[in-house]
Design a protein around this motif. Structure first.
Motif, PDB file in Angstrom:
ATOM      1  N   LEU A 219       0.821  -1.216   0.047  1.00 39.69           N
ATOM      2  CA  LEU A 219      -0.045   0.048  -0.183  1.00 39.69           C
ATOM      3  C   LEU A 219       0.963   1.330  -0.206  1.00 39.69           C
ATOM      4  CD1 LEU A 219      -2.756  -1.545   2.210  1.00 39.69           C
ATOM      5  CD2 LEU A 219      -3.161  -0.680  -0.090  1.00 39.69           C
ATOM      6  N   ASN A 220       2.153   1.284   0.461  1.00 37.15           N
ATOM      7  CA  ASN A 220       3.130   2.381   0.483  1.00 37.15           C
ATOM      8  C   ASN A 220       3.256   2.707  -0.973  1.00 37.15           C
ATOM      9  OD1 ASN A 220       3.268   3.303   2.876  1.00 37.15           O
ATOM     10  ND2 ASN A 220       4.811   1.833   3.578  1.00 37.15           N
ATOM     11  N   GLU A 221       3.335   1.549  -1.736  1.00 39.16           N
ATOM     12  CA  GLU A 221       3.520   1.923  -3.398  1.00 39.16           C
ATOM     13  C   GLU A 221       2.206   2.342  -3.985  1.00 39.16           C
ATOM     14  OE1 GLU A 221       6.599   1.167  -5.086  1.00 39.16           O
ATOM     15  OE2 GLU A 221       6.914   1.384  -2.815  1.00 39.16           O
ATOM     16  N   VAL A 222       1.020   1.672  -3.672  1.00 42.70           N
ATOM     17  CA  VAL A 222      -0.147   2.071  -4.144  1.00 42.70           C
ATOM     18  C   VAL A 222      -0.406   3.616  -3.899  1.00 42.70           C
ATOM     19  CG1 VAL A 222      -2.796   1.923  -3.851  1.00 42.70           C
ATOM     20  CG2 VAL A 222      -1.194   0.072  -3.912  1.00 42.70           C
ATOM     21  N   ILE A 223      -0.185   4.335  -2.891  1.00 40.44           N
ATOM     22  CA  ILE A 223      -0.342   5.695  -2.547  1.00 40.44           C
ATOM     23  C   ILE A 223       0.566   6.370  -3.393  1.00 40.44           C
ATOM     24  CG2 ILE A 223       1.413   6.135  -0.522  1.00 40.44           C
ATOM     25  CD1 ILE A 223      -1.035   7.493   0.986  1.00 40.44           C
ATOM     26  N   ARG A 224       1.635   5.921  -3.984  1.00 44.25           N
ATOM     27  CA  ARG A 224       2.545   6.781  -4.507  1.00 44.25           C
ATOM     28  C   ARG A 224       2.360   6.934  -6.088  1.00 44.25           C
ATOM     29  NH1 ARG A 224       4.906   5.851   0.244  1.00 44.25           N
ATOM     30  NH2 ARG A 224       6.329   7.472   1.093  1.00 44.25           N
ATOM     31  N   ALA A 225       1.237   6.966  -6.406  1.00 40.61           N
ATOM     32  CA  ALA A 225       0.543   7.247  -7.670  1.00 40.61           C
ATOM     33  C   ALA A 225       1.081   8.410  -7.961  1.00 40.61           C
ATOM     34  CB  ALA A 225      -0.993   6.886  -7.711  1.00 40.61           C
ATOM     35  N   GLU A 226       1.354   8.807  -9.176  1.00 39.54           N
ATOM     36  CA  GLU A 226       1.814  10.170  -9.651  1.00 39.54           C
ATOM     37  C   GLU A 226       0.711  10.858 -10.352  1.00 39.54           C
ATOM     38  OE1 GLU A 226       5.867   9.354 -11.106  1.00 39.54           O
ATOM     39  OE2 GLU A 226       6.441   9.380  -9.013  1.00 39.54           O
ATOM     40  N   ASN A 227      -0.316  10.236 -10.965  1.00 41.70           N
ATOM     41  CA  ASN A 227      -1.429  10.936 -11.704  1.00 41.70           C
ATOM     42  C   ASN A 227      -2.639   9.961 -11.362  1.00 41.70           C
ATOM     43  OD1 ASN A 227      -1.502   8.841 -13.520  1.00 41.70           O
ATOM     44  ND2 ASN A 227       0.588   9.536 -14.413  1.00 41.70           N
ATOM     45  N   THR A 228      -3.749  10.685 -12.100  1.00 41.20           N
ATOM     46  CA  THR A 228      -4.989  10.065 -11.927  1.00 41.20           C
ATOM     47  C   THR A 228      -5.078   8.505 -12.336  1.00 41.20           C
ATOM     48  OG1 THR A 228      -5.914  12.180 -12.291  1.00 41.20           O
ATOM     49  CG2 THR A 228      -7.470  10.427 -12.292  1.00 41.20           C
ATOM     50  N   VAL A 229      -4.561   8.256 -13.597  1.00 41.72           N
ATOM     51  CA  VAL A 229      -4.534   6.894 -14.109  1.00 41.72           C
ATOM     52  C   VAL A 229      -3.791   5.856 -13.172  1.00 41.72           C
ATOM     53  CG1 VAL A 229      -3.570   5.493 -15.885  1.00 41.72           C
ATOM     54  CG2 VAL A 229      -4.944   7.720 -16.511  1.00 41.72           C
ATOM     55  N   GLU A 230      -2.769   6.280 -12.690  1.00 42.83           N
ATOM     56  CA  GLU A 230      -1.932   5.564 -11.598  1.00 42.83           C
ATOM     57  C   GLU A 230      -2.773   5.170 -10.334  1.00 42.83           C
ATOM     58  OE1 GLU A 230       2.736   6.085 -13.055  1.00 42.83           O
ATOM     59  OE2 GLU A 230       2.237   6.578 -10.855  1.00 42.83           O
ATOM     60  N   LEU A 231      -3.376   6.185  -9.957  1.00 41.27           N
ATOM     61  CA  LEU A 231      -4.257   6.167  -8.605  1.00 41.27           C
ATOM     62  C   LEU A 231      -5.420   5.153  -9.095  1.00 41.27           C
ATOM     63  CD1 LEU A 231      -5.125   7.263  -5.671  1.00 41.27           C
ATOM     64  CD2 LEU A 231      -6.497   8.879  -6.985  1.00 41.27           C
ATOM     65  N   LEU A 232      -6.009   5.367 -10.163  1.00 40.11           N
ATOM     66  CA  LEU A 232      -7.160   4.455 -10.394  1.00 40.11           C
ATOM     67  C   LEU A 232      -6.640   2.844 -10.702  1.00 40.11           C
ATOM     68  CD1 LEU A 232      -9.273   6.615 -12.776  1.00 40.11           C
ATOM     69  CD2 LEU A 232      -9.647   6.398 -10.493  1.00 40.11           C
ATOM     70  N   ILE A 233      -5.492   2.854 -11.130  1.00 40.87           N
ATOM     71  CA  ILE A 233      -4.871   1.452 -11.271  1.00 40.87           C
ATOM     72  C   ILE A 233      -4.644   0.883 -10.314  1.00 40.87           C
ATOM     73  CG2 ILE A 233      -2.759   0.037 -12.049  1.00 40.87           C
ATOM     74  CD1 ILE A 233      -2.991   2.068 -14.638  1.00 40.87           C
ATOM     75  N   GLY A 234      -4.074   1.734  -9.156  1.00 40.28           N
ATOM     76  CA  GLY A 234      -3.798   1.044  -7.763  1.00 40.28           C
ATOM     77  C   GLY A 234      -5.075   0.860  -6.779  1.00 40.28           C
ATOM     78  N   ALA A 235      -5.753   1.967  -6.726  1.00 42.26           N
ATOM     79  CA  ALA A 235      -6.750   2.139  -5.488  1.00 42.26           C
ATOM     80  C   ALA A 235      -8.152   1.124  -6.350  1.00 42.26           C
ATOM     81  CB  ALA A 235      -6.888   3.246  -5.255  1.00 42.26           C
ATOM     82  N   TYR A 236      -8.028   0.987  -7.509  1.00 44.42           N
ATOM     83  CA  TYR A 236      -9.269   0.480  -8.147  1.00 44.42           C
ATOM     84  C   TYR A 236      -8.876  -1.000  -8.829  1.00 44.42           C
ATOM     85  CZ  TYR A 236     -11.957   4.413  -6.899  1.00 44.42           C
ATOM     86  OH  TYR A 236     -12.154   5.738  -6.107  1.00 44.42           O
ATOM     87  N   ARG A 237      -8.273  -0.900  -9.950  1.00 46.45           N
ATOM     88  CA  ARG A 237      -8.085  -1.934 -10.663  1.00 46.45           C
ATOM     89  C   ARG A 237      -7.135  -3.074  -9.744  1.00 46.45           C
ATOM     90  NH1 ARG A 237      -5.800  -1.474 -16.432  1.00 46.45           N
ATOM     91  NH2 ARG A 237      -8.163  -0.892 -16.770  1.00 46.45           N
ATOM     92  N   VAL A 238      -6.236  -2.716  -9.253  1.00 48.64           N
ATOM     93  CA  VAL A 238      -5.341  -3.710  -8.331  1.00 48.64           C
ATOM     94  C   VAL A 238      -5.951  -4.197  -7.175  1.00 48.64           C
ATOM     95  CG1 VAL A 238      -3.096  -4.308  -7.410  1.00 48.64           C
ATOM     96  CG2 VAL A 238      -3.396  -2.926  -9.560  1.00 48.64           C
ATOM     97  N   ALA A 239      -6.205  -2.923  -6.052  1.00 46.55           N
ATOM     98  CA  ALA A 239      -6.510  -3.205  -4.796  1.00 46.55           C
ATOM     99  C   ALA A 239      -8.225  -3.819  -4.670  1.00 46.55           C
ATOM    100  CB  ALA A 239      -6.465  -2.098  -4.106  1.00 46.55           C
ATOM    101  N   ARG A 240      -8.843  -3.124  -5.732  1.00 47.40           N
ATOM    102  CA  ARG A 240     -10.503  -3.664  -5.273  1.00 47.40           C
ATOM    103  C   ARG A 240     -10.522  -4.911  -6.156  1.00 47.40           C
ATOM    104  NH1 ARG A 240     -12.830   0.583  -2.521  1.00 47.40           N
ATOM    105  NH2 ARG A 240     -11.673   2.616  -2.947  1.00 47.40           N
ATOM    106  N   THR A 241     -10.074  -5.149  -7.275  1.00 45.79           N
ATOM    107  CA  THR A 241     -10.093  -6.513  -7.846  1.00 45.79           C
ATOM    108  C   THR A 241      -9.898  -7.795  -6.675  1.00 45.79           C
ATOM    109  OG1 THR A 241      -9.798  -5.555  -9.910  1.00 45.79           O
ATOM    110  CG2 THR A 241      -9.639  -7.876  -9.906  1.00 45.79           C
ATOM    111  N   GLU A 242      -8.441  -7.510  -6.263  1.00 42.09           N
ATOM    112  CA  GLU A 242      -7.958  -8.392  -5.124  1.00 42.09           C
ATOM    113  C   GLU A 242      -8.940  -8.579  -3.998  1.00 42.09           C
ATOM    114  OE1 GLU A 242      -5.891 -10.398  -5.329  1.00 42.09           O
ATOM    115  OE2 GLU A 242      -5.340 -10.831  -3.143  1.00 42.09           O
ATOM    116  N   LEU A 243      -9.503  -7.212  -3.420  1.00 42.60           N
ATOM    117  CA  LEU A 243     -10.809  -7.414  -2.526  1.00 42.60           C
ATOM    118  C   LEU A 243     -11.770  -8.286  -2.840  1.00 42.60           C
ATOM    119  CD1 LEU A 243     -11.437  -6.601   0.457  1.00 42.60           C
ATOM    120  CD2 LEU A 243     -12.236  -4.507  -0.673  1.00 42.60           C
ATOM    121  N   ILE A 244     -12.429  -8.018  -4.254  1.00 41.62           N
ATOM    122  CA  ILE A 244     -13.469  -8.608  -4.624  1.00 41.62           C
ATOM    123  C   ILE A 244     -13.024 -10.246  -4.690  1.00 41.62           C
ATOM    124  CG2 ILE A 244     -15.046  -9.280  -6.567  1.00 41.62           C
ATOM    125  CD1 ILE A 244     -14.752  -5.792  -6.839  1.00 41.62           C
TER     126      ILE A 244
END
Ligand SMILES: [Fe+2]
Ligand SMILES: [Fe+2]
Length: 474
Positions: free
Chosen positions: A119-144
């Motif tokens: 998660l220390n990597e996820v938060i270091r997104a540098e733009n909107t696309v990176e944020l959505l990839i980390g906090a949505y595509r990667v994290a939420r897919t895994e959670l689901i």
């Protein structure tokens, strides 16, 4: 016929020779067969719940950390909703863990250093696309994926209360991920940030997934962005390129809606604009949530709810203007308030300013009730509905402010006095932002356009031809 959630399972199973009088047994929650599957122990279930709680509380903070400087309005709106849902989900998980006989609860501890590294990597997104990839595509897919497995594995009868929590969470989680994927499709149709996704997936795999599997396939980890220091969300507030002249404060909106000499139509437009302008409150609350450390969980839950309410107020303005054919970004939306508070005030002072403003809105003669009467008396049903709920929300916010700020001051009088001082300092500071605009007046242009497009929409709805078309026929 009532559709049972387990209908398919029921018909597929071998029916035991039990006479249930034709009535669905076991309160309709499962079959004898699925109820007879031992499934997870209390310990296993609690360990997983602790990990979900950690992910959810961290996602709440990650979204808050990115909200002010994420430029796209629509993304700010969704981050506001989702960070509140993340906090709500954490709240229900925490309540369930507390029921499950496994002290110490340890709900504010990191359950696994490997998850923290990810998660220390996820938060270091540098733009909107990176944020959505980390906090949505990667994290939420895994959670689901993990939630679905948990629901399939745990005993539906013995662990029913957990299943209920997880089923509701899963429903909202899927909607959240759907939004994230649609937004990614719009912002990055060619998938240019695939390397960031690979980067984050490697760290997730190294963490043993959300479930924390002990056996981890060997993965070579890319160089981390995290450098051991805590993440700095910065103080920048950004709006996307559709917005122009972001420090133009020439329209005296608060004066207009208060002025009985103006038409009720103009006063209601001023109210709708005042709602629209409220996006600056999520922008200034997000750093309060992210930068205030060590409060009880309820603090973050309360402030996340308030942040989402303020964003809804802005969207009420957005819909109110859209109704009359005006896109929300067409005229200036002054953002000096969040720009000033985020750059030049502590989180506590920013919270005190918010509380000071909100408790002043409780005055019957001038506050939220008065705003509602303007919309009601102007016979604008939509604006009246919005002001009605805005008023209800603000009563809640004044309570939330009192609940969390009172303990910071010796007594209420001191708190009021301090709020006055900070608000005075803040108003002074906001003046420095006026120089970033030439302050060209725009309110009358807005009113003209709103009136004519509203009239055109009303004609179209009644199927009346445009005035020009009539003239041409003549
Ligand atoms: Fe508000
Ligand atoms: Fe509020």
């Amino acid at each position: 016929l009532i559709a049972f959630p387990f209908e398919k399972e029921r018909s597929a199973m071998t029916q035991p020779a039990i006479d249930n009088l034709g009535i669905p047994p076991l309160a309709g929650i499962c079959t004898y067969e699925s109820g007879a599957n031992p499934g997870y122990s209390v310990e296993t279930s609690v360990n997983l719940l602790r990990r979900y709680n950690y992910l959810k509380t961290q996602l709440n903070l990650i979204l808050a950390a990115h909200l002010p400087r994420t430029p796209e309005w629509e993304v700010k709106c969704a981050l506001s909703l989702h960070l509140w849902l993340d906090a709500e989900h954490a709240a229900t998980i925490r309540a369930r863990v507390a029921e499950m006989r496994e002290p110490p609860l340890g709900l504010d501890k990191v359950p696994d250093a490997r998850l923290e590294t990810w998660l220390n990597e996820v938060i270091r997104a540098e733009n909107t696309v990176e944020l959505l990839i980390g906090a949505y595509r990667v994290a939420r897919t895994e959670l689901i994926r993990t939630l679905e497995r948990h629901l399939a594995q745990t005993n539906p009868l013995a662990d029913y209360p957990t299943r209920r929590v997880l089923r509701h969470m899963l429903l909202e989680e899927k909607e959240t991920l759907d939004w994230g994927e649609a937004a990614l499709e719009a912002l990055d149709p060619n998938g240019t940030s695939a390397a960031w996704e690979t980067h984050l997936r490697a760290y997730l795999t190294a963490a043993g997934g959300l479930e924390g599997n002990a056996e981890v396939p060997s993965v070579s980890l890319p160089t981390p962005r995290a450098d051991g220091r805590s993440y700095d969300m910065g103080s920048e507030v950004r709006r996307d390129a559709r917005f122009r002249d972001n420090f133009n404060a020439s329209a005296l909106i608060d004066v207009y809606y208060n002025d009985p000499a103006l038409s009720s139509e103009e006063r209601i437009y001023a109210l709708l604009y005042k709602r629209l302008r409220e996006m600056d409150v999520p922008e200034w609350m997000a750093p309060i949530i992210f930068n205030t450390k060590g409060k009880p969980f309820q603090y973050y839950l309360d402030l996340s709810r308030q942040l989402w309410d303020e964003c809804r107020h802005a969207m009420m303005g957005e819909v109110g203007l859209a109704r009359d054919g005006i896109p929300f970004y067409r005229y200036p939306l002054d953002l000096k308030s969040s720009a000033s508070l985020n750059a030049n005030f502590s989180p506590l002072d920013a919270h005190v300013v918010l509380w000071g403003i909100e408790q002043s809105l409780m005055a019957r003669e001038t506050g939220k009730q008065y705003e509602w009467t303007i919309a009601r008396d102007g016979r604008d049903d939509l604006a009246a509905t919005y002001q009605d709920y805005d008023w209800a929300d603000e009563v809640l916010h004044a309570q939330i402010g009192r609940r969390w700020l009172q303990s910071e001051f010796a007594d209420t009088a001191t708190m009021h006095q301090y709020a006055q001082e900070v608000i005075t300092r803040w108003l002074e500071d906001t003046k420095t932002f006026a120089q970033f605009s030439d302050q060209k007046p725009w309110w009358q242009d807005f009113l003209r356009e709103a009136r004519s497009s509203r009239a055109a929409l009303e004609r179209a709805a009644r199927n009346v031809p445009e005035p020009q078309a009539l003239a041409a026929d003549d």
